[in-house]
Design a protein around this motif. Structure first.
Motif, short mmCIF file in Angstrom:
data_model
loop_
_atom_site.label_atom_id
_atom_site.label_comp_id
_atom_site.label_asym_id
_atom_site.label_seq_id
_atom_site.Cartn_x
_atom_site.Cartn_y
_atom_site.Cartn_z
N ALA A 174 42.74 13.77 42.51
CA ALA A 174 41.70 13.64 41.47
C ALA A 174 41.97 14.54 40.27
O ALA A 174 41.05 15.14 39.73
N CYS A 175 43.20 14.60 39.85
CA CYS A 175 43.51 15.40 38.65
C CYS A 175 43.02 14.68 37.40
O CYS A 175 42.90 15.30 36.35
N GLN A 176 42.74 13.40 37.52
CA GLN A 176 42.21 12.56 36.43
C GLN A 176 43.22 12.40 35.29
O GLN A 176 42.83 12.02 34.18
N THR A 177 44.49 12.64 35.56
CA THR A 177 45.50 12.42 34.51
C THR A 177 45.56 10.94 34.15
O THR A 177 45.67 10.58 32.97
N CYS A 178 45.46 10.07 35.16
CA CYS A 178 45.46 8.62 34.91
C CYS A 178 44.28 8.25 34.03
O CYS A 178 44.39 7.45 33.08
N TRP A 183 35.52 4.10 30.95
CA TRP A 183 36.68 4.63 31.66
C TRP A 183 37.27 3.46 32.42
O TRP A 183 36.85 3.16 33.54
N TRP A 184 38.24 2.77 31.78
CA TRP A 184 38.82 1.59 32.44
C TRP A 184 39.50 2.04 33.73
O TRP A 184 39.55 1.30 34.70
N ASN A 185 40.08 3.24 33.70
CA ASN A 185 40.60 3.85 34.92
C ASN A 185 39.66 5.01 35.27
O ASN A 185 39.28 5.78 34.40
N ASN A 186 39.24 5.08 36.51
CA ASN A 186 38.45 6.23 36.92
C ASN A 186 38.85 6.65 38.33
O ASN A 186 39.43 5.85 39.07
N VAL A 187 38.58 7.91 38.65
CA VAL A 187 38.82 8.40 40.01
C VAL A 187 37.50 8.99 40.50
O VAL A 187 36.95 9.89 39.88
N GLU A 188 36.97 8.44 41.59
CA GLU A 188 35.68 8.89 42.09
C GLU A 188 35.82 9.49 43.48
O GLU A 188 36.71 9.11 44.24
N THR A 189 34.93 10.44 43.78
CA THR A 189 34.95 11.10 45.08
C THR A 189 34.15 10.24 46.05
O THR A 189 32.97 10.05 45.88
N LYS A 190 34.81 9.71 47.05
CA LYS A 190 34.11 8.88 48.03
C LYS A 190 33.79 9.70 49.26
O LYS A 190 34.61 10.50 49.68
N PRO A 191 32.63 9.52 49.89
CA PRO A 191 31.63 8.51 49.59
C PRO A 191 30.55 8.96 48.63
O PRO A 191 29.56 8.25 48.47
N PHE A 245 40.46 24.74 42.92
CA PHE A 245 40.54 23.52 42.10
C PHE A 245 41.05 22.33 42.91
O PHE A 245 40.90 21.20 42.50
N TYR A 246 41.69 22.59 44.05
CA TYR A 246 42.05 21.50 44.97
C TYR A 246 40.96 21.43 46.03
O TYR A 246 41.05 22.07 47.07
N GLN A 247 39.95 20.63 45.73
CA GLN A 247 38.72 20.71 46.53
C GLN A 247 38.91 20.37 48.00
O GLN A 247 38.29 20.99 48.86
N GLY A 248 39.74 19.38 48.29
CA GLY A 248 39.93 18.97 49.69
C GLY A 248 40.55 20.06 50.52
O GLY A 248 39.97 20.53 51.51
#
Lengths: 412, 90
Positions: free
Chosen positions: A37-41, A59-67, B56-59
Motif C-alpha cells: 500500500a505504498c500508493q505509488t500506483c 482515483w482510477w487506481n486505488n489501494v484499499e485496506t481490506k476488510p 510505516f509498514y503497517q502489516g
C-alpha cells in the motif's frame, strides 16, 4: 436479455447485450501477498490522468485496506448485501458453478424506486472521499473541518489480519457499466477489450456508476460526463516513444515498486473464451497454474483483473471475494512449481507488454522442504518477448541483490 | 465527519472493529508470508527485521508490536531456513 457464457461462474447467464468479443483482451494479475500500500500506483495514475478540475476525488487506481477500507466506502459490502436481499440464502457456489444470481439476473427481481438493468446503487459524495479514508488518510480534529490537526493524528492500528487490495477498472468481458448505460455511450474496443466512455454520447446520468459493481466509473461535475480508467490506451497502442511502437504497460503497472503487477493482452478465441496460448504469462497464471483469481466473480461481469490471494486471510473471506479456486491458488503459491517460480520473476521487470515467455533450464541450487512439501530450486532463466517476438526481458530465478551505496542514494 | 465512537453492531462500519478470525496461527502465517516474500527477493535477516520495526509498514509492524523481537526473528529464521537452506545447497 441475451444469454452469454461466463467461464468464471461456469455457466450461461443473462446479459442485456448479445455476445461480442474483442480479438485480444487487456488483463492483469496482482499478487496481493506483496502489496504494501505504498500508493505509488495510485499517484502514477493520478498524476497522469486525473489532476484537473472536477477530478479531485477521482482515483482510477486505488489501494484499499481490506476488510476495513473501500473506495468508495463499503462498495463491496453494500452490493453483497443487496444481492443477498434479492436472493436470500441463494448466493452459493456448487463446485465451480455459481448458482446464485449475478447483478444482471438479480436486477430483474429487485424492487426499488426505478427498474434497473443492473443491480447497483449510487455511492454518496461522502463515500467517495479519498482512496483509503480512515486507513491511510489522516483525520482532522473532531469539530474542526478542513484543517489538519497540528498535534498530529493517529491512524487506526489493526490488531488482526488485513491486506491491501489494489484496484483499477477490470475492463470486464460483460461490463456492468456498459449494460447500464441508457445511451450506449460505453463500449469495448474490438482490438484490446478496453472499456471506454464515448464522451460525445455521455450525458452524465451516472447509470454506469450505479451499475458498475466495482464502482470504477466516476462523474466529473465540471464537464457533467462520466470518466473512467482507460487502461492507458495510448501506451497500450505503442504510442509512447520509449517502446518504439510496441505495446507498453499502464502507468500504474510500471510504477509498482512492490513488483506485484503484471499486465498482458490475452488472445480471445472464436468462442469468446481465452484462446490457448500456453506460454503467455497471464494465460499461464490464470488458466494453467490457476494461481490468480477474479475479484468477486459472482457479480457476473467476468472481470479481467486477477489476484493471487493473500495466504494468511481467513479462507471464508477469501472465497467470498475470489470464488472457489482460493484453496488451490494458495497451495500452489506457497510451494510454487518450477515454472511458476520463473514466471513470477517476470512481474515488473520491463515496461513492455510481454506476449510470450520462454524458460531456459538452469542448475539445481538446493533441495529442501517448503511448508512440509519437497521442493527443489533451480536457477532457471526466464525470457519475455514482445508482440513481434523480440526479447524484452531476461532474468533468473536467483536474481543478484544490489544495494545502492549511500553516496549514490540521490544520484539518479 | 470522522467518528471517535464505533458501533460493533453496525455491519457496514468496520473501522476499529475487531474481526473474527484473529488467531495466533493467522498472525504467524501473515508474519511468515512477509518474511518469505523478502527472503525470496534476496534480503538478509537484518533488512527484513528492519521492515517489521518500521511503523510505516503497517502489516509487519502490527505483528512486531504484538509479538516482539524474539518471535519476529524466529519467523524470519524459519523463512530463511526454508528458502536459503545451507544444507542441501549443491
Amino acid at each position: 436479455m441475451a444469454q452469454v457464457y461466463n467461464w468464471q461462474i461456469h455457466r450461461r447467464m443473462e446479459y442485456p447485450h448479445a455476445e461480442h468479443h474483442p480479438q485480444r483482451q487487456f488483463a492483469f494479475v496482482f499478487n496481493l501477498n506483496r502489496c504494501i500500500a505504498c500508493q505509488t500506483c495510485t499517484f502514477a495514475c493520478k498524476s497522469t490522468w486525473t489532476f484537473s478540475k472536477g477530478q479531485e476525488y477521482m482515483w482510477w487506481n486505488n489501494v484499499e485496506t481490506k476488510p476495513y477500507g473501500g473506495y468508495p466506502q463499503f462498495w463491496d459490502v453494500k452490493l453483497l448485501n443487496m444481492l443477498e436481499e434479492t436472493n436470500p440464502g441463494g448466493q452459493k457456489w456448487n463446485g465451480k458453478t455459481f448458482e446464485g444470481k449475478t447483478i444482471f439476473e438479480a436486477a430483474q427481481k429487485h424492487i426499488g424506486e426505478e427498474p434497473q438493468r443492473v443491480l447497483g446503487y449510487l455511492p454518496t459524495d461522502e463515500e467517495w472521499r479519498f482512496p483509503n479514508i480512515y486507513e491511510d488518510t489522516a483525520l482532522s480534529r473532531k469539530g474542526v473541518p478542513d484543517a489538519y490537526d497540528k498535534e498530529g493524528v493517529k491512524l487506526p492500528e489493526h490488531r488482526t489480519w488485513f491486506f491491501y487490495l489494489a484496484r483499477i477498472c477490470n475492463h470486464c468481458t460483460y461490463p456492468g457499466c456498459l449494460a447500464a448505460c441508457p445511451r450506449n455511450a460505453i463500449y469495448k474496443r474490438p482490438e484490446d477489450g478496453v472499456v471506454l466512455v464515448d464522451q460525445e454520447r455521455c450525458r452524465g446520468y451516472r447509470k454506469c456508476m450505479e451499475g458498475c459493481p466495482y464502482k470504477k466509473t466516476m462523474y466529473r461535475p465540471t464537464t457533467r460526463i462520466m470518466e473512467k480508467c482507460i487502461a492507458c490506451y495510448p501506451r497500450l497502442e505503442g504510442r509512447d516513444p520509449e517502446t518504439g511502437g510496441r505495446p507498453m504497460e499502464t502507468r500504474c503497472m510500471v510504477e509498482c515498486i512492490g513488483q506485484i503487477r503484471l499486465q498482458g493482452l490475452v488472445k480471445i478465441g472464436k468462442d469468446g473464451g481465452w484462446a490457448e496460448d500456453r506460454y503467455h504469462p497471464i494465460y499461464y497464471l490464470v488458466k494453467i497454474a490457476k494461481v490468480a483469481l477474479p475479484l468477486y466473480p459472482q457479480f457476473g461481469t467476468e472481470p479481467n483483473g486477477y489476484y493471487i490471494p493473500p495466504r494468511w486471510v481467513p479462507r471464508a473471506y477469501l472465497k467470498q471475494m475470489f470464488g472457489p479456486g482460493v484453496d488451490h491458488a494458495i497451495e500452489t503459491y506457497m510451494v510454487p512449481e518450477r515454472e511458476l517460480l520463473a514466471v513470477l520473476q517476470l512481474f515488473r521487470k520491463t515496461t513492455r507488454v510481454i506476449f510470450r515467455y520462454e524458460i531456459k533450464e538452469g542448475p539445481k541450487v538446493f533441495e529442501t522442504e517448503i511448508h512440509g512439501k519437497p521442493f527443489t530450486l533451480y536457477n532457471d532463466t526466464v525470457i519475455g518477448y514482445d508482440d513481434l517476438g523480440t526479447e524484452v526481458i531476461r532474468t533468473q530465478v536467483e536474481e543478484p541483490f544490489h544495494v545502492r551505496p549511500n553516496i549514490h542514494q540521490n544520484s539518479i | 465527519m470522522p467518528k471517535s465512537e464505533f458501533d460493533p453492531e453496525d455491519p457496514i462500519e468496520f473501522i476499529g472493529v475487531q474481526l473474527r478470525g484473529q488467531s495466533e496461527a493467522a498472525l504467524r502465517d501473515m508474519t511468515l508470508c512477509f518474511a518469505e516474500e523478502f527472503v525470496r527477493e534476496g534480503w538478509d535477516e537484518e533488512k527484513i527485521f528492519a521492515v517489521f520495526r518500521n511503523p510505516f509498514y503497517q502489516g509487519p509492524y502490527l505483528a512486531w508490536k504484538q509479538k516482539g523481537d524474539e518471535f519476529i526473528r524466529s519467523v524470519i529464521g524459519d523463512a530463511i531456513r526454508m528458502w536459503r537452506p545451507d544444507e542441501g545447497r549443491i
